[in-house]
Motif scaffolding. Structure first.
Motif, PDB file in Angstrom:
ATOM      1  N   ARG A  35       0.833  -1.209   0.000  1.00  0.00           N
ATOM      2  CA  ARG A  35       0.000   0.000   0.000  1.00  0.00           C
ATOM      3  C   ARG A  35       0.863   1.253   0.000  1.00  0.00           C
ATOM      4  NH1 ARG A  35      -5.157  -1.174   2.050  1.00  0.00           N
ATOM      5  NH2 ARG A  35      -5.637   1.023   1.667  1.00  0.00           N
ATOM      6  N   TRP A  36       1.578   1.487  -1.098  1.00  0.00           N
ATOM      7  CA  TRP A  36       2.368   2.702  -1.250  1.00  0.00           C
ATOM      8  C   TRP A  36       1.434   3.910  -1.379  1.00  0.00           C
ATOM      9  CZ3 TRP A  36       7.572   3.096  -0.780  1.00  0.00           C
ATOM     10  CH2 TRP A  36       8.350   1.949  -0.924  1.00  0.00           C
ATOM     11  N   ILE A  37       1.840   5.016  -0.790  1.00  0.00           N
ATOM     12  CA  ILE A  37       1.073   6.257  -0.901  1.00  0.00           C
ATOM     13  C   ILE A  37       1.829   7.196  -1.836  1.00  0.00           C
ATOM     14  CG2 ILE A  37       0.140   8.235   0.345  1.00  0.00           C
ATOM     15  CD1 ILE A  37       1.042   5.441   2.524  1.00  0.00           C
ATOM     16  N   ASP A 149       8.919   4.116   5.240  1.00  0.00           N
ATOM     17  CA  ASP A 149       9.789   3.898   4.091  1.00  0.00           C
ATOM     18  C   ASP A 149       9.454   4.968   3.054  1.00  0.00           C
ATOM     19  OD1 ASP A 149      11.317   2.957   1.991  1.00  0.00           O
ATOM     20  OD2 ASP A 149      10.211   1.078   1.733  1.00  0.00           O
ATOM     21  N   ILE A 150      10.374   5.945   2.859  1.00  0.00           N
ATOM     22  CA  ILE A 150      10.118   7.070   1.956  1.00  0.00           C
ATOM     23  C   ILE A 150      11.031   6.951   0.744  1.00  0.00           C
ATOM     24  CG2 ILE A 150       9.930   9.563   1.737  1.00  0.00           C
ATOM     25  CD1 ILE A 150       9.851   9.730   4.796  1.00  0.00           C
ATOM     26  N   ASP A 151      10.421   6.742  -0.410  1.00  0.00           N
ATOM     27  CA  ASP A 151      11.145   6.615  -1.671  1.00  0.00           C
ATOM     28  C   ASP A 151      10.985   7.943  -2.422  1.00  0.00           C
ATOM     29  OD1 ASP A 151      12.123   6.039  -4.187  1.00  0.00           O
ATOM     30  OD2 ASP A 151      11.122   4.095  -4.347  1.00  0.00           O
ATOM     31  N   GLN A 154      10.838   7.750  -6.471  1.00  0.00           N
ATOM     32  CA  GLN A 154       9.547   7.322  -7.019  1.00  0.00           C
ATOM     33  C   GLN A 154       8.372   8.138  -6.479  1.00  0.00           C
ATOM     34  OE1 GLN A 154       9.208   4.982  -9.412  1.00  0.00           O
ATOM     35  NE2 GLN A 154      11.446   4.768  -9.442  1.00  0.00           N
ATOM     36  N   ARG A 155       8.669   9.030  -5.524  1.00  0.00           N
ATOM     37  CA  ARG A 155       7.644   9.880  -4.896  1.00  0.00           C
ATOM     38  C   ARG A 155       6.499   9.048  -4.320  1.00  0.00           C
ATOM     39  NH1 ARG A 155       7.462  15.727  -8.009  1.00  0.00           N
ATOM     40  NH2 ARG A 155       9.718  15.954  -8.165  1.00  0.00           N
ATOM     41  N   ARG A 156       6.898   8.233  -3.371  1.00  0.00           N
ATOM     42  CA  ARG A 156       5.912   7.395  -2.700  1.00  0.00           C
ATOM     43  C   ARG A 156       6.468   7.017  -1.325  1.00  0.00           C
ATOM     44  NH1 ARG A 156       6.578   1.454  -5.695  1.00  0.00           N
ATOM     45  NH2 ARG A 156       8.802   1.167  -5.159  1.00  0.00           N
ATOM     46  N   PHE A 157       5.574   6.706  -0.391  1.00  0.00           N
ATOM     47  CA  PHE A 157       5.999   6.207   0.917  1.00  0.00           C
ATOM     48  C   PHE A 157       5.000   5.153   1.391  1.00  0.00           C
ATOM     49  CE2 PHE A 157       3.070   9.568   2.174  1.00  0.00           C
ATOM     50  CZ  PHE A 157       2.483   9.106   3.350  1.00  0.00           C
ATOM     51  N   ARG A 158       5.406   4.392   2.416  1.00  0.00           N
ATOM     52  CA  ARG A 158       4.524   3.364   2.956  1.00  0.00           C
ATOM     53  C   ARG A 158       4.863   3.143   4.425  1.00  0.00           C
ATOM     54  NH1 ARG A 158       7.064  -2.332   0.466  1.00  0.00           N
ATOM     55  NH2 ARG A 158       9.261  -1.788   0.856  1.00  0.00           N
ATOM     56  N   TYR A 284      18.115  10.813  -0.490  1.00  0.00           N
ATOM     57  CA  TYR A 284      18.264   9.421  -0.080  1.00  0.00           C
ATOM     58  C   TYR A 284      16.923   8.713  -0.153  1.00  0.00           C
ATOM     59  CZ  TYR A 284      22.447  11.507   1.917  1.00  0.00           C
ATOM     60  OH  TYR A 284      23.623  12.200   2.076  1.00  0.00           O
ATOM     61  N   ARG A 285      16.978   7.383  -0.219  1.00  0.00           N
ATOM     62  CA  ARG A 285      15.815   6.601   0.200  1.00  0.00           C
ATOM     63  C   ARG A 285      15.932   6.501   1.709  1.00  0.00           C
ATOM     64  NH1 ARG A 285      13.497   0.730  -1.922  1.00  0.00           N
ATOM     65  NH2 ARG A 285      11.812   0.570  -0.400  1.00  0.00           N
ATOM     66  N   VAL A 286      14.837   6.724   2.407  1.00  0.00           N
ATOM     67  CA  VAL A 286      14.888   6.923   3.854  1.00  0.00           C
ATOM     68  C   VAL A 286      13.973   5.938   4.558  1.00  0.00           C
ATOM     69  CG1 VAL A 286      14.451   8.572   5.726  1.00  0.00           C
ATOM     70  CG2 VAL A 286      15.383   9.377   3.534  1.00  0.00           C
ATOM     71  N   LEU A 287      14.483   5.326   5.615  1.00  0.00           N
ATOM     72  CA  LEU A 287      13.659   4.515   6.513  1.00  0.00           C
ATOM     73  C   LEU A 287      13.749   5.149   7.892  1.00  0.00           C
ATOM     74  CD1 LEU A 287      12.002   1.774   6.619  1.00  0.00           C
ATOM     75  CD2 LEU A 287      14.028   0.843   7.758  1.00  0.00           C
ATOM     76  N   LEU A 288      12.620   5.570   8.429  1.00  0.00           N
ATOM     77  CA  LEU A 288      12.556   6.154   9.761  1.00  0.00           C
ATOM     78  C   LEU A 288      11.841   5.171  10.684  1.00  0.00           C
ATOM     79  CD1 LEU A 288      11.476   9.816   8.858  1.00  0.00           C
ATOM     80  CD2 LEU A 288      13.792   8.926   9.214  1.00  0.00           C
TER      81      LEU A 288
END
Length: 392
Positions: A35-37, A149-151, A154-158, A284-288
Motif C-alpha cells: 500500500r504505497w502512498i 519507508d520514503i522513496d 519514485q515519490r511514494r511512501f509506505r 536518499y531513500r529513507v527509513l525512519l
C-alpha cells in the motif's frame, strides 16, 4: 535551495496535557507493504498526499516534526466539527492557538485508526508555498509506532512494521524525544556532534542549526547570505551557507546547505541543536524507525551534487499570474539593484507567469548561469534587467 523558498512546519507539544486528546486504536492492513502512498512535492519541498478522514479524501503533509497531527481550522468550520479545549503550541515563527477535535476513522495507505482525535490549528497556504492550503499535517502520533519507508525518487511512501528493513543503507540513531515528542537524531559538523537534531519531513530546508549549534561546529569562515522560510506563525529570516561535509550517523554528506537561526529561534525555544529537513532527506531513500532506534539512508544518484543556489538573490512565491518577492538575499544581485520585499513580477524574459510556473523550465531563471541578463516585467508595467551572479 528551492527556486522559491523552504517551508517549515514543526511544532512542540501543546501546553494542554496529551491526555486531553484520545489516542484511538491503530492497525496495519494485511497488505500494508503493497500500500504505497503516492505524493508530490509542494513548492516548499514537502511531501503532500491524499488520505481519508471520516471516509472523505483530504490533502495532507507528512510531518515528523509535529508532535500531534493537526487538522486545519478551516476544515473543522466547513464541516461543522466541534473543536474542544484551548492551548498554545510553539511553532516556527512564534506560537499558535490549538484546540482538539474527536475523529471516528482515518486511513493512510495500509494504516488505519479508529477513534482518537486531532489537534486543530490554522494551516495557511503559506505553510506549503502554494495557493492551496492542505487539510492535515500527519505527525508523530500517527507514524512513530511504525517504520516509514520514503522513496523520494519514485515519490511514494509506505508504513511497515517496526524492525522491517526493505533496503540496504547506512544507519543513524533515531528516537522519539520524550519531552518534545518528535523524531530526533544527531549530526557531526566541523568535528562537533550536534544533538538533538529534529528529523523533520515537514521542513523544506536541508539542515538548520541554532546559533549555538553553528558556533559549536567551529566551521572555517564561509560566504553566507540571508534566506527566508515560513512557519505556521509566519516568516523567519536566517543565515545560510554551503558546507563541504556533514555526517549523519555513518552517512557522509557533501555540499550541504545549512541555515542558521537567529538566537531565540524555534530550536532555542524547544531546546534542540537544529533540524534535518526534507531538503537533505530527499537525496536518499529513507527509513525512519524510531521504535527500532534507527534511521536508514541509501543515497540517490547525485546525492552529493552541490545544492541549487540562487544567482538572482530573489526568493519568490507564486500566486496564479504573478511572482511575489518574499525576500531579497543579502549581498546578491537583486539587493545591489534595489529590489524590495513585496515587488510583483508578471513576466520573465517576455513569458507570462501561470499557475504551472513552479514546475516549468521558466522557473529555473532565478538560479541560472552567472552572467546571464534577465528581463523582468513588474506587474505595474515597468521593466528591470537583472544580471545573475554567484554571491555565496
Amino acid at each position: 535551495m528551492s527556486l522559491f523558498l523552504a517551508l517549515l512546519v514543526a511544532a512542540a507539544p501543546p501546553t494542554t496535557p496529551a491526555s486531553t486528546l484520545p489516542a484511538g486504536t491503530q492497525a496495519l492492513s494485511a497488505d500494508h507493504e503493497e500500500r504505497w502512498i503516492p505524493f508530490e512535492f509542494t513548492p516548499g519541498n514537502q511531501i503532500r498526499f491524499v488520505m481519508s478522514l471520516e471516509g472523505r479524501p483530504v490533502s495532507a503533509i507528512l510531518d515528523t516534526g509535529v508532535s500531534y497531527s493537526v487538522l486545519a481550522r478551516r476544515y473543522t468550520e466547513a464541516n461543522r466539527l466541534h473543536v474542544r479545549g484551548q492551548a498554545k503550541a510553539d511553532v516556527i515563527g512564534g506560537s499558535v492557538p490549538v484546540g482538539w477535535v474527536k475523529t471516528r476513522a482515518l486511513a493512510i495507505g495500509g494504516l488505519r485508526r479508529e477513534g482518537g482525535g486531532l489537534a486543530v490549528a490554522d494551516l495557511p497556504a503559506t505553510a506549503t508555498g502554494s495557493a492551496t492550503a492542505v487539510d492535515l499535517l500527519v505527525g508523530r502520533d500517527l507514524t512513530a509506532d511504525y517504520a516509514l519507508d520514503i522513496d523520494y525518487v519514485q515519490r511514494r511512501f509506505r508504513f511497515l512494521r517496526s524492525g522491517r528493513v526493505p533496503f540496504t543503507g547506512t544507519s543513524s540513531p533515531l528516537t522519539i524525544a520524550p519531552d518534545r515528542l518528535v523524531y530526533v537524531s544527531s549530526v557531526v559538523l566541523g568535528g562537533a556532534e550536534l544533538r538533538p537534531m529534529v528529523v523533520d519531513t515537514g521542513d523544506g530546508s536541508a539542515i538548520t542549526l541554532s546559533t549555538a549549534g553553528w558556533a559549536t561546529a567551529r566551521m572555517p569562515s564561509r560566504a553566507t547570505t540571508t534566506t527566508v522560510s515560513f512557519g505556521l506563525a509566519g516568516p523567519v529570516v536566517s543565515e545560510v551557507a554551503i558546507v563541504p561535509q556533514l555526517v549523519v550517523g555513518r552517512t557522509i554528506a557533501r555540499n550541504v546547505e545549512v541555515r542558521v537561526e537567529a538566537s531565540g529561534g524555534f530550536s532555542d525555544a524547544i531546546g534542540v541543536a537544529g533540524r534535518i529537513g526534507s531538503g537533505f532527506l530527499q537525496n536518499y531513500r529513507v527509513l525512519l524507525d524510531p521504535t527500532a532506534g534507527q534511521m536508514l539512508l541509501s543515497a540517490n544518484a547525485g546525492a552529493d551534487q552541490p545544492p541549487l543556489r540562487s544567482t538572482s538573490g530573489l526568493l519568490l512565491g507564486v500566486a496564479d499570474d504573478r511572482l511575489k518577492v518574499l525576500h531579497v538575499m543579502r549581498g546578491g544581485p537583486a539587493a545591489a539593484a534595489g529590489w524590495r520585499d513585496g515587488d510583483l513580477i508578471c513576466r520573465v524574459d517576455g513569458a507570462a507567469i501561470t499557475p504551472a510556473y513552479p514546475t516549468s523550465p521558466l522557473a529555473r531563471w532565478s538560479a541560472g548561469t552567472p552572467g546571464r541578463s534577465v528581463t523582468l516585467r513588474l506587474c505595474n508595467g515597468t521593466e528591470r534587467r537583472l544580471t545573475l551572479a554567484h554571491f555565496y
